[in-house]
Write an enzyme that holds these catalytic residues in place. Structure first.
Site, mmCIF file in Angstrom:
data_model
loop_
_atom_site.group_PDB
_atom_site.id
_atom_site.type_symbol
_atom_site.label_atom_id
_atom_site.label_comp_id
_atom_site.label_asym_id
_atom_site.label_seq_id
_atom_site.Cartn_x
_atom_site.Cartn_y
_atom_site.Cartn_z
ATOM 1 N N TYR A 139 2.574 1.704 3.651
ATOM 2 C CA TYR A 139 3.604 2.643 3.179
ATOM 3 C C TYR A 139 4.498 1.929 2.166
ATOM 4 O O TYR A 139 4.787 0.742 2.311
ATOM 5 C CB TYR A 139 4.441 3.157 4.349
ATOM 6 N N GLU A 140 4.944 2.668 1.146
ATOM 7 C CA GLU A 140 5.700 2.046 0.059
ATOM 8 C C GLU A 140 7.050 1.490 0.505
ATOM 9 O O GLU A 140 7.668 0.715 -0.213
ATOM 10 C CB GLU A 140 5.888 3.035 -1.098
ATOM 11 N N SER A 141 7.493 1.868 1.701
ATOM 12 C CA SER A 141 8.722 1.288 2.233
ATOM 13 C C SER A 141 8.535 -0.178 2.592
ATOM 14 O O SER A 141 9.501 -0.845 2.973
ATOM 15 C CB SER A 141 9.169 2.078 3.469
ATOM 16 N N GLY A 142 7.307 -0.678 2.503
ATOM 17 C CA GLY A 142 7.064 -2.094 2.799
ATOM 18 C C GLY A 142 6.355 -2.320 4.127
ATOM 19 O O GLY A 142 6.190 -3.454 4.550
#
Lengths: 263, 285
Positions: free
Chosen positions: A53-56
């Protein structure tokens, strides 16, 4: 596996999208339909699918569907939580992620994606959409891209109003000319069937139908003269198991909830 | 010509722990470029509300993922410009106040500078690194290149490859929320920490709101620590990220995000809600 009776076209779309993900692949997951399908895949045929996920969050294994890409459950169940610059620079940019899993507000015959504005005038749009997010670089740098999106003539347009993320640009050779490292869209899964790029023209054409949908239905829902493959196959309907797992997942979306304060 | 050292001694000042209203009054000025960062997690809602109560105007708001708090700041007329990469209510839909500003100039026009996440993240990295720009593989072939002045092609001096350059982001002030600080103003956060470290280090001034102040910061897996001398001010605001969350202290209030859709759709409903829940409640001491 036995087929289930009574499912919706959205459920068929999500099931077909989940089947497009191979076990063990690292998959960059956008929120919404892609996240639901990726979590369904992990809960059925692809238990070792790596959700990024792009949140890391790398390797999240949520037991409930997140509402956002940053729900706590994604961090709690991740193999690693890294910073946002790291997820884009170290993980996405060098091509470490196998599949980019995207949706679209508009999609055109060369699988270019618009999530920026509807209308010809950027400064005075008919509809202001959320914007690019991670999608331009996901579409460029993942080894390949899977798009999941509901099919209708407003969404499936001849040419997108704004190219937010590049599919095949204006046709063959464009990705190479632009220096995009990934292979681009492999498949577009809709609520009616599956479109895949023609190996030579790069143009999307109908290759599979969902049970109950017709070629005419798909043509009606497409804003350009859609090419149809010679041998259009029909997808297997959702199995009982796929449907049970999907519905159980949907029931968990955004949970656990906390502090019942509402606006 | 005098030696640069003759201007005085190099000294590190440390973060002051001050009330939120005081911190906002001294650090956030009309016309400033302000980044309230937080990637779904640790969004500094309380600080954003204080900026609204203090009626800041003409702000350039910067954020990768403007969500509900930016919807509120924009709808209350605090901003003239937005530099961003994704403006929506995650998993729910549109930001209606953001859309109304762009589509109908209400309550005032909102100029946009639009990027991708990779571009924005790298702009903060360049700002934190003291570099004028950052290099990435990005944007190529998209219509953002023609639309956004701050996206340029650059040739690698070693390979001749064409890449993309984006300028450093240097906010006047960055505001973030963290789990806790110690009494000296050292800040500790964990969970999804997004781009907050880079955004704080890139800024000229910074404000960190925290859930609590403790005697000692016990190490936590995956933590990010911002030393006191890298932060301008700390304000203690328990629950200051709600309806976002602070890992270990609260959960994301997803129902609130879902309900915001109806509140924000209509101008009058929005203004009444803001009056009752933000403007009318008074400053946080």
């Amino acid at each position: 596996m036995s087929a289930a009776a009574g499912w919706t076209s959205d459920e068929m779309m999500t099931v077909a999208a989940s089947r497009a993900l191979d076990d063990g692949t690292a998959c960059f997951v956008g929120i919404g339909l892609p996240s639901t399908a990726a979590n369904l895949a992990r809960a059925t045929h692809a238990p070792h699918l790596v959700l990024v996920y792009e949140s890391g969050c790398l390797g999240s294994k949520p037991g409930a569907l997140p509402l956002s890409i940053g729900d706590g459950i994604l961090a709690d169940t991740a193999d690693a939580v890294v910073s946002v610059p790291e997820v884009f620079n170290y993980w996405l940019q060098p091509g470490r992620i196998g599949v980019g899993f995207l949706s679209a507000a508009q999609l055109d015959r060369f699988a270019n994606i618009n999530t920026t504005v509807v209308g010809d005038d950027y400064l005075h749009p008919k509809v202001r959409l959320p914007g690019a997010g991670g999608a331009p670089e996901i579409a460029a740098s993942c080894q390949e891209v899977v798009v999941v999106v509901r099919q209708n003539p407003r969404t499936f347009v001849e040419r997108v109003d704004f190219v937010t993320s590049v599919g095949f640009g204006s046709g063959p050779g464009d990705r190479e000319r632009l220096g995009l490292t990934g292979r681009g869209p492999r498949t577009v899964i809709t609520d009616l069937g599956v479109l895949e790029p023609h190996p030579e023209s790069c143009e999307l054409r109908l290759t599979r139908l969902h049970p109950g949908a017709t070629v005419e239905d798909v043509r009606q829902a497409t804003g350009w003269q859609l090419e149809v493959a010679d041998d259009v196959a029909v997808n297997e309907p959702p199995t009982r198991h796929e449907l049970e797992v999907l519905r159980a997942l949907e029931a968990t979306k955004g949970t656990p909830r906390h502090r019942k304060q509402t606006p | 010509m005098r030696c640069a050292h003759s201007h005085g001694r190099v000294g590190n000042r440390v973060a002051e722990i001050v009330p939120l209203s005081e911190a906002v009054a001294s650090l956030v000025h009309d016309g400033d470029t302000v980044a309230l960062e937080g990637f779904t997690h640790l969004i500094p809602f309380a600080a954003g509300h204080e900026i609204i109560r203090q009626e800041r105007r003409g702000l350039t708001l910067v954020r990768m993922t403007p969500d509900m708090i930016y919807d509120q700041l924009i709808g209350m007329g605090c901003a003239d410009r937005l530099v961003f990469s994704w403006g929506g209510n995650p998993g729910v839909g549109s930001l209606h106040r953001f859309r109304d500003a762009v589509e109908n100039s209400w309550p005032r026009p909102l100029e946009l500078e639009e990027h991708s996440h990779a571009g924005m993240a790298n702009r903060y990295v360049a700002g934190a690194s003291g570099l004028p720009f950052a290099v990435l593989r990005g944007y190529t072939g998209t219509d953002l290149v023609a639309r956004t002045e701050t996206i340029r092609a650059i040739t690698c001096p070693f390979t001749g490859e064409t890449l993309t350059a984006v300028p450093a982001m240097r906010p006047d002030v960055t505001v973030v929320h963290a789990q806790r600080a110690d009494r000296s103003g050292n800040v500790q956060m964990w969970g999804i920490t997004g781009v907050q470290k880079e955004a704080v280090l890139a800024a000229r001034r910074s404000l960190v709101t925290v859930e609590e102040v403790v005697d000692e910061l016990e190490p936590v897996a995956g933590q990010v620590v911002l030393p006191s001398w890298a932060v301008t001010a700390v304000a203690v605001v328990p629950g200051g990220a709600h309806p976002s969350y602070a890992q270990g202290y609260s959960l994301r209030d997803n129902e609130f995000y879902v309900a915001w859709d109806a509140v924000s759709r209509d101008r009058a409903t929005f203004l009444a809600w803001m009056d009752e829940h933000v403007v009318g409640v008074g400053s946080v001491r």
